[in-house]
Motif scaffolding. Sequence first.
Motif, PDB file in Angstrom:
ATOM      1  N   VAL A  50       0.847  -1.201   0.000  1.00 28.03           N
ATOM      2  CA  VAL A  50       0.000   0.000   0.000  1.00 28.03           C
ATOM      3  C   VAL A  50       0.880   1.248   0.000  1.00 28.03           C
ATOM      4  CG1 VAL A  50      -1.629   1.374   1.370  1.00 28.03           C
ATOM      5  CG2 VAL A  50      -2.041  -1.063   1.030  1.00 28.03           C
ATOM      6  N   GLY A  51       1.915   1.252   0.836  1.00 25.01           N
ATOM      7  CA  GLY A  51       2.825   2.395   0.888  1.00 25.01           C
ATOM      8  C   GLY A  51       3.596   2.587  -0.405  1.00 25.01           C
ATOM      9  N   LEU A  52       4.095   1.495  -0.978  1.00 24.19           N
ATOM     10  CA  LEU A  52       4.816   1.586  -2.249  1.00 24.19           C
ATOM     11  C   LEU A  52       3.894   2.106  -3.359  1.00 24.19           C
ATOM     12  CD1 LEU A  52       6.839  -1.767  -2.179  1.00 24.19           C
ATOM     13  CD2 LEU A  52       7.795   0.545  -2.034  1.00 24.19           C
ATOM     14  N   PHE A  53       2.671   1.601  -3.376  1.00 23.08           N
ATOM     15  CA  PHE A  53       1.681   2.018  -4.367  1.00 23.08           C
ATOM     16  C   PHE A  53       1.397   3.510  -4.226  1.00 23.08           C
ATOM     17  CE2 PHE A  53      -3.023   1.625  -5.684  1.00 23.08           C
ATOM     18  CZ  PHE A  53      -2.740   1.779  -7.025  1.00 23.08           C
ATOM     19  N   ALA A  54       1.204   3.972  -2.998  1.00 22.28           N
ATOM     20  CA  ALA A  54       0.958   5.392  -2.751  1.00 22.28           C
ATOM     21  C   ALA A  54       2.144   6.238  -3.210  1.00 22.28           C
ATOM     22  CB  ALA A  54       0.667   5.626  -1.266  1.00 22.28           C
ATOM     23  N   ALA A  55       3.360   5.756  -2.952  1.00 17.64           N
ATOM     24  CA  ALA A  55       4.562   6.487  -3.369  1.00 17.64           C
ATOM     25  C   ALA A  55       4.649   6.563  -4.888  1.00 17.64           C
ATOM     26  CB  ALA A  55       5.810   5.832  -2.787  1.00 17.64           C
ATOM     27  N   GLN A  56       4.277   5.481  -5.562  1.00 20.87           N
ATOM     28  CA  GLN A  56       4.301   5.494  -7.031  1.00 20.87           C
ATOM     29  C   GLN A  56       3.291   6.488  -7.589  1.00 20.87           C
ATOM     30  OE1 GLN A  56       3.650   1.322  -7.955  1.00 20.87           O
ATOM     31  NE2 GLN A  56       5.803   1.046  -8.469  1.00 20.87           N
ATOM     32  N   LEU A  57       2.121   6.557  -6.968  1.00 23.12           N
ATOM     33  CA  LEU A  57       1.096   7.477  -7.449  1.00 23.12           C
ATOM     34  C   LEU A  57       1.463   8.928  -7.137  1.00 23.12           C
ATOM     35  CD1 LEU A  57      -2.112   5.482  -6.436  1.00 23.12           C
ATOM     36  CD2 LEU A  57      -1.181   5.783  -8.744  1.00 23.12           C
ATOM     37  N   GLY A  58       2.098   9.131  -5.976  1.00 21.26           N
ATOM     38  CA  GLY A  58       2.564  10.458  -5.586  1.00 21.26           C
ATOM     39  C   GLY A  58       1.447  11.438  -5.268  1.00 21.26           C
ATOM     40  N   GLY A  59       1.819  12.672  -5.038  1.00 20.76           N
ATOM     41  CA  GLY A  59       0.857  13.729  -4.744  1.00 20.76           C
ATOM     42  C   GLY A  59      -0.006  13.421  -3.533  1.00 20.76           C
ATOM     43  N   ARG A  60      -1.300  13.691  -3.665  1.00 18.20           N
ATOM     44  CA  ARG A  60      -2.242  13.475  -2.565  1.00 18.20           C
ATOM     45  C   ARG A  60      -2.381  12.005  -2.196  1.00 18.20           C
ATOM     46  NH1 ARG A  60      -7.723  15.451  -3.404  1.00 18.20           N
ATOM     47  NH2 ARG A  60      -7.559  14.236  -5.306  1.00 18.20           N
ATOM     48  N   ALA A  61      -2.039  11.122  -3.132  1.00 24.03           N
ATOM     49  CA  ALA A  61      -2.133   9.681  -2.860  1.00 24.03           C
ATOM     50  C   ALA A  61      -1.201   9.268  -1.728  1.00 24.03           C
ATOM     51  CB  ALA A  61      -1.804   8.875  -4.121  1.00 24.03           C
ATOM     52  N   LEU A  62      -0.140  10.022  -1.508  1.00 21.34           N
ATOM     53  CA  LEU A  62       0.810   9.675  -0.447  1.00 21.34           C
ATOM     54  C   LEU A  62       0.134   9.549   0.907  1.00 21.34           C
ATOM     55  CD1 LEU A  62       3.964  11.804  -1.323  1.00 21.34           C
ATOM     56  CD2 LEU A  62       3.802   9.312  -1.233  1.00 21.34           C
ATOM     57  N   TRP A  63      -0.879  10.349   1.149  1.00 25.65           N
ATOM     58  CA  TRP A  63      -1.559  10.251   2.444  1.00 25.65           C
ATOM     59  C   TRP A  63      -2.994   9.741   2.306  1.00 25.65           C
ATOM     60  CZ3 TRP A  63      -5.791  13.294   3.741  1.00 25.65           C
ATOM     61  CH2 TRP A  63      -6.050  14.375   2.906  1.00 25.65           C
ATOM     62  N   LEU A  64      -3.664  10.007   1.171  1.00 30.27           N
ATOM     63  CA  LEU A  64      -5.051   9.573   1.040  1.00 30.27           C
ATOM     64  C   LEU A  64      -5.193   8.050   0.897  1.00 30.27           C
ATOM     65  CD1 LEU A  64      -6.554  12.348  -1.274  1.00 30.27           C
ATOM     66  CD2 LEU A  64      -7.126  11.885   1.126  1.00 30.27           C
ATOM     67  N   VAL A  65      -4.286   7.430   0.157  1.00 29.72           N
ATOM     68  CA  VAL A  65      -4.385   5.977  -0.046  1.00 29.72           C
ATOM     69  C   VAL A  65      -4.165   5.226   1.274  1.00 29.72           C
ATOM     70  CG1 VAL A  65      -3.332   4.002  -1.232  1.00 29.72           C
ATOM     71  CG2 VAL A  65      -3.915   6.062  -2.527  1.00 29.72           C
ATOM     72  N   ALA A 105       4.127  -3.760  -9.093  1.00 31.11           N
ATOM     73  CA  ALA A 105       4.989  -4.318 -10.140  1.00 31.11           C
ATOM     74  C   ALA A 105       4.689  -3.702 -11.501  1.00 31.11           C
ATOM     75  CB  ALA A 105       4.819  -5.832 -10.203  1.00 31.11           C
ATOM     76  N   LEU A 106       3.419  -3.451 -11.767  1.00 31.91           N
ATOM     77  CA  LEU A 106       3.005  -2.917 -13.066  1.00 31.91           C
ATOM     78  C   LEU A 106       2.961  -1.392 -13.094  1.00 31.91           C
ATOM     79  CD1 LEU A 106       0.112  -5.452 -13.757  1.00 31.91           C
ATOM     80  CD2 LEU A 106       2.432  -5.462 -14.732  1.00 31.91           C
ATOM     81  N   ARG A 107       3.307  -0.783 -11.952  1.00 32.72           N
ATOM     82  CA  ARG A 107       3.232   0.680 -11.820  1.00 32.72           C
ATOM     83  C   ARG A 107       1.861   1.178 -12.269  1.00 32.72           C
ATOM     84  NH1 ARG A 107       7.410   3.602 -10.408  1.00 32.72           N
ATOM     85  NH2 ARG A 107       6.654   5.459 -11.462  1.00 32.72           N
ATOM     86  N   ALA A 108       0.832   0.532 -11.751  1.00 34.33           N
ATOM     87  CA  ALA A 108      -0.540   0.857 -12.126  1.00 34.33           C
ATOM     88  C   ALA A 108      -0.824   2.332 -11.881  1.00 34.33           C
ATOM     89  CB  ALA A 108      -1.518  -0.010 -11.341  1.00 34.33           C
ATOM     90  N   SER A 109      -1.362   2.972 -12.881  1.00 29.60           N
ATOM     91  CA  SER A 109      -1.714   4.376 -12.771  1.00 29.60           C
ATOM     92  C   SER A 109      -3.228   4.479 -12.756  1.00 29.60           C
ATOM     93  CB  SER A 109      -1.146   5.149 -13.967  1.00 29.60           C
ATOM     94  OG  SER A 109      -1.498   6.500 -13.886  1.00 29.60           O
ATOM     95  N   MET A 110      -3.750   5.138 -11.741  1.00 30.30           N
ATOM     96  CA  MET A 110      -5.193   5.305 -11.624  1.00 30.30           C
ATOM     97  C   MET A 110      -5.485   6.557 -10.827  1.00 30.30           C
ATOM     98  SD  MET A 110      -6.094   2.274  -8.838  1.00 30.30           S
ATOM     99  CE  MET A 110      -5.433   0.986  -9.870  1.00 30.30           C
ATOM    100  N   PRO A 111      -6.712   7.068 -10.942  1.00 32.84           N
ATOM    101  CA  PRO A 111      -7.079   8.224 -10.119  1.00 32.84           C
ATOM    102  C   PRO A 111      -6.962   7.877  -8.633  1.00 32.84           C
ATOM    103  CG  PRO A 111      -8.725   7.824 -11.829  1.00 32.84           C
ATOM    104  CD  PRO A 111      -7.776   6.656 -11.848  1.00 32.84           C
ATOM    105  N   VAL A 112      -6.695   8.885  -7.834  1.00 35.03           N
ATOM    106  CA  VAL A 112      -6.524   8.673  -6.397  1.00 35.03           C
ATOM    107  C   VAL A 112      -7.765   8.024  -5.787  1.00 35.03           C
ATOM    108  CG1 VAL A 112      -6.143   9.812  -4.172  1.00 35.03           C
ATOM    109  CG2 VAL A 112      -4.846  10.535  -6.172  1.00 35.03           C
TER     110      VAL A 112
END
Length: 196
Positions: A50-65, A105-112
């Motif tokens: 979950v933390g790695l995923f949030a870091a990959q998404l960046g921005g507000r995802a860092l704390w919202l995810v 692994a896939l660096r999934a990109s999606m809306p927060v």
Amino acid sequence: MRRTALTAALVLAPSLAFAHPGLPGHAHDLTTGFLHPLGGLDHILAMIAVGLFAAQLGGRALWLVPASFVTVMGAAGLAGMSGIALPMTETGIALSVIVLGAAVALRASMPVAAAMALVGFFAIFHGYAHGVETPETASGLSYSLGFVAATALLHGLGIGLGLALGQLDGAFGRNLVRIAGSVAAVIGVVMLAGAV
């Protein structure tokens, strides 16, 4: 990254300071709750993912995810403590390791909001498992605070790793994170085979 780690340390420090047997109140329950997520590889892998995923998404995802995971997990923990039945909990936990590992692994990109919903869905299974496994003699509140703090710490570790590895020589750091996600997903498949 240093601010995130410092903030996490400051937020968790008060609860950790009281997590010693012999202190007033329900410190033992807090310690038991804190150690519970750390005792299972499935929980550790999912929380760090979950933390790695949030870091990959960046921005507000860092704390919202991570915040969405912790919030839903807490509510599901209360449901588990209340005796509400949730079928296929172990399957859901194993699937969380697979899906979250694959997302990394896939660096999934999606809306927060979609990422929050994804991790929130899997938080139901993790929270329920923590709630059901609350010792009968434990204070539900203290135990819950413990497993929430441990979960937040693991999320923070994942975020810190993701951000630190992202600072390494571009593709090299990103590839290390992707390998970590792949390994988690494979371990999740093995766990799923054991849960079925």
